[in-house]
Design a protein around this motif. Structure first.
Motif, mmCIF file in Angstrom:
data_model
loop_
_atom_site.group_PDB
_atom_site.id
_atom_site.type_symbol
_atom_site.label_atom_id
_atom_site.label_comp_id
_atom_site.label_asym_id
_atom_site.label_seq_id
_atom_site.Cartn_x
_atom_site.Cartn_y
_atom_site.Cartn_z
ATOM 1 N N PHE A 154 -1.943 20.686 -16.057
ATOM 2 C CA PHE A 154 -1.370 19.485 -15.451
ATOM 3 C C PHE A 154 -2.433 18.654 -14.734
ATOM 4 N N TYR A 155 -3.170 19.286 -13.854
ATOM 5 C CA TYR A 155 -4.118 18.535 -13.037
ATOM 6 C C TYR A 155 -5.280 17.986 -13.846
ATOM 7 N N ASN A 156 -5.806 18.785 -14.754
ATOM 8 C CA ASN A 156 -6.923 18.288 -15.544
ATOM 9 C C ASN A 156 -6.512 17.117 -16.438
ATOM 10 N N GLU A 157 -5.321 17.166 -16.989
ATOM 11 C CA GLU A 157 -4.857 16.043 -17.819
ATOM 12 C C GLU A 157 -4.563 14.818 -16.980
ATOM 13 N N MET A 158 -3.819 15.020 -15.906
ATOM 14 C CA MET A 158 -3.441 13.907 -15.045
ATOM 15 C C MET A 158 -4.683 13.243 -14.442
ATOM 16 N N LEU A 159 -5.600 14.027 -13.939
ATOM 17 C CA LEU A 159 -6.760 13.478 -13.254
ATOM 18 C C LEU A 159 -7.798 12.896 -14.205
ATOM 19 N N LEU A 160 -7.764 13.303 -15.442
ATOM 20 C CA LEU A 160 -8.648 12.658 -16.404
ATOM 21 C C LEU A 160 -8.223 11.188 -16.563
ATOM 22 N N GLU A 161 -6.937 10.937 -16.445
ATOM 23 C CA GLU A 161 -6.439 9.556 -16.557
ATOM 24 C C GLU A 161 -6.587 8.779 -15.248
ATOM 25 N N THR A 162 -6.481 9.465 -14.143
ATOM 26 C CA THR A 162 -6.593 8.783 -12.846
ATOM 27 C C THR A 162 -7.572 9.509 -11.924
ATOM 28 N N ILE A 190 6.872 16.834 4.297
ATOM 29 C CA ILE A 190 8.222 17.365 4.099
ATOM 30 C C ILE A 190 8.545 17.484 2.615
ATOM 31 N N SER A 191 8.076 16.520 1.832
ATOM 32 C CA SER A 191 8.371 16.523 0.402
ATOM 33 C C SER A 191 7.672 17.664 -0.327
ATOM 34 N N VAL A 192 6.737 18.298 0.335
ATOM 35 C CA VAL A 192 5.978 19.347 -0.326
ATOM 36 C C VAL A 192 6.752 20.666 -0.362
ATOM 37 N N ASN A 193 7.670 20.863 0.551
ATOM 38 C CA ASN A 193 8.518 22.052 0.598
ATOM 39 C C ASN A 193 7.684 23.321 0.675
ATOM 40 N N ALA A 194 6.834 23.363 1.671
ATOM 41 C CA ALA A 194 5.843 24.418 1.762
ATOM 42 C C ALA A 194 6.439 25.800 2.061
ATOM 43 N N PHE A 254 0.823 -1.203 0.000
ATOM 44 C CA PHE A 254 0.000 0.000 0.000
ATOM 45 C C PHE A 254 0.858 1.254 0.000
ATOM 46 N N GLU A 255 1.880 1.244 0.833
ATOM 47 C CA GLU A 255 2.775 2.393 0.940
ATOM 48 C C GLU A 255 3.334 2.786 -0.420
ATOM 49 N N ARG A 256 3.695 1.772 -1.188
ATOM 50 C CA ARG A 256 4.250 2.007 -2.515
ATOM 51 C C ARG A 256 3.254 2.745 -3.407
ATOM 52 N N ILE A 257 2.022 2.297 -3.368
ATOM 53 C CA ILE A 257 0.978 2.893 -4.197
ATOM 54 C C ILE A 257 0.631 4.294 -3.698
ATOM 55 N N PHE A 258 0.537 4.424 -2.401
ATOM 56 C CA PHE A 258 0.145 5.714 -1.830
ATOM 57 C C PHE A 258 1.181 6.790 -2.116
ATOM 58 N N LEU A 259 2.431 6.450 -1.927
ATOM 59 C CA LEU A 259 3.496 7.422 -2.132
ATOM 60 C C LEU A 259 3.458 8.007 -3.539
ATOM 61 N N GLU A 260 3.284 7.115 -4.494
ATOM 62 C CA GLU A 260 3.238 7.549 -5.882
ATOM 63 C C GLU A 260 2.069 8.502 -6.122
ATOM 64 N N ALA A 261 0.950 8.187 -5.520
ATOM 65 C CA ALA A 261 -0.230 9.031 -5.696
ATOM 66 C C ALA A 261 -0.035 10.384 -5.032
ATOM 67 N N PHE A 262 0.466 10.361 -3.825
ATOM 68 C CA PHE A 262 0.673 11.596 -3.080
ATOM 69 C C PHE A 262 1.632 12.533 -3.813
ATOM 70 N N GLU A 263 2.639 11.946 -4.439
ATOM 71 C CA GLU A 263 3.611 12.751 -5.191
ATOM 72 C C GLU A 263 2.964 13.457 -6.377
ATOM 73 N N GLN A 264 1.843 12.939 -6.826
ATOM 74 C CA GLN A 264 1.134 13.573 -7.937
ATOM 75 C C GLN A 264 0.249 14.707 -7.470
ATOM 76 N N LEU A 265 -0.087 14.704 -6.205
ATOM 77 C CA LEU A 265 -1.123 15.636 -5.762
ATOM 78 C C LEU A 265 -0.579 17.009 -5.383
ATOM 79 N N LEU A 266 0.382 17.067 -4.505
ATOM 80 C CA LEU A 266 0.838 18.369 -4.032
ATOM 81 C C LEU A 266 2.192 18.834 -4.567
ATOM 82 N N PRO A 267 3.204 17.993 -4.545
ATOM 83 C CA PRO A 267 4.522 18.461 -4.990
ATOM 84 C C PRO A 267 4.525 19.051 -6.397
ATOM 85 N N GLN A 268 3.697 18.508 -7.280
ATOM 86 C CA GLN A 268 3.626 19.045 -8.632
ATOM 87 C C GLN A 268 3.200 20.507 -8.606
#
Lengths: 206, 206
Positions: A93-101, A124-128, A58-72
């Motif tokens: 970016f978001y409209n294209e990416m989210l149309l696929e997922t 931390i990865s978000v670098n807020a 699960f961690e593997r899948i979640f990490l990949e998804a999370f990296e698509q949401l905010l860091p971008q």
DNA sequence: GGGTGGTTTAACCAAACGATTAACTTCCTT
DNA sequence: AAGGAAGTTAATCGTTTGGTTAAACCACCC
């Protein structure tokens, strides 16, 4: 999903793809390892052989998804570009990416809600702080120059994220509410690329 | 949650309250009956005595939540009031309601995503066709009168919902991203009551 | 053919889980 | 006091679940 994944992929890849499919719908607590194995067309024991246990998979899948949401988004906003361009880039970016997922937002938000403490280290990865200082400065300059209204960076970011992401989180409801086919939704998604920047820029107009 | 619910409530009410707490966080698949029983301060068998099984208990909680999400908005939009007033009412309603139950959006969206087929019959309560015809007519009149730009009702509804609801779905992320305390978030929620109508009306301006 | 390393399988395991059961408790009525 | 109804409990049940195990299989090399 009657027939599982193509056999030319490696077992690991097939597991990851199947896990994504099942976890995105059912979440961590609702997904079953047997179901993921069936989806991947493999024996269940292989899940443990390759990924040790459910949590690690699960961690593997979640990490990949999370990296698509905010860091971008933070990456785009941190660029030295006119605001309007950045808003358009984010929208694209978001409209294209989210149309696929389209399942991604709810998948992430659901896990975050079920285990908020697990979120803290990942922010931390978000670098807020870098984002905030950069964006705050840009907004201040634009305001001073009279090009935009005075707006808190938090509000801008939230509006942008909301307008880009929420329609996909609501896809099952939206498509039924408005009697949309899959093609209709695709057309809707395409129109969002323009509507989002229009809404944002209209609000920013002084 | 170290000590469970007050004993002056009826057992049924205590179960419902506890179920809401647990289901909102963990969803249907992730919630455990034992956990709900502990939260309610009762013996687990009582859950079945009062609500027959897990699904029926969940259904009770879900229905209540769903009724808060869409029908409220359609009811407000169906009123014979100026558009701006309706937008403000919606913003007020959602921001106040969701400040009290910020977990609600993700709870609903998660279940809808895990079982989209279960959604179809529930959309009947939304009364979408009445909403659409009424709103479409109002928008047409406003456009003709030159008071607003030409906008598809779908886009307006989505923008409104997104701006009202999404910040709460994102609360764990938002509070960490912007280092908000609970009080900070309350203040933020209060400001959203005004920001949402401002964004919407700015976009509608011709 | 035998050995090695990696992959895969079917069977099995212990714990967890939703649900049931029989006994008990409380309250009310006759 | 007895009986009935509703509520409550601890123990138990049958199934499901994530995970383990030992054996089999496969590919490659000497």
């Amino acid at each position: 999903m009657a027939q599982s994944l193509p056999k030319d992929q490696s077992t690991e890849q097939r597991i990851l793809h199947a896990a994504k499919t099942v976890f995105y719908r059912k979440g961590l607590g609702g997904a079953r390892m047997e179901e993921i194995a069936r989806e991947a067309g493999i024996n269940k024991a292989l899940l443990h052989y390759y990924f040790r246990n459910k949590e690690q998979l699960f961690e593997r899948i979640f990490l990949e998804a999370f990296e698509q949401l905010l860091p971008q988004m933070t990456a785009i906003l941190a660029q030295d570009l006119p605001l309007e361009q950045k808003v358009q880039q984010i929208s694209d970016f978001y409209n294209e990416m989210l149309l696929e997922t389209p399942l991604l937002p709810v998948f992430v938000l659901n896990y975050v809600q079920s285990d908020p403490e697990a979120l803290t280290k990942r922010m931390i990865s978000v670098n807020a702080s870098k984002l905030m200082s950069h964006l705050t400065e840009q907004l201040a300059q634009e305001t001073k120059a009279g090009r935009i209204r005075d707006v808190a960076p938090q509000q801008l970011i939230i509006n942008l994220l909301a307008l880009c992401v929420f329609p996909y989180a609501m896809k099952p409801i939206v498509t039924r509410l408005f009697h949309m086919s899959e093609d209709d939704f695709r057309g809707f998604s395409e129109s969002r690329k323009q509507v989002v920047p229009e809404v944002i820029m209209a609000y920013l107009k002084p």
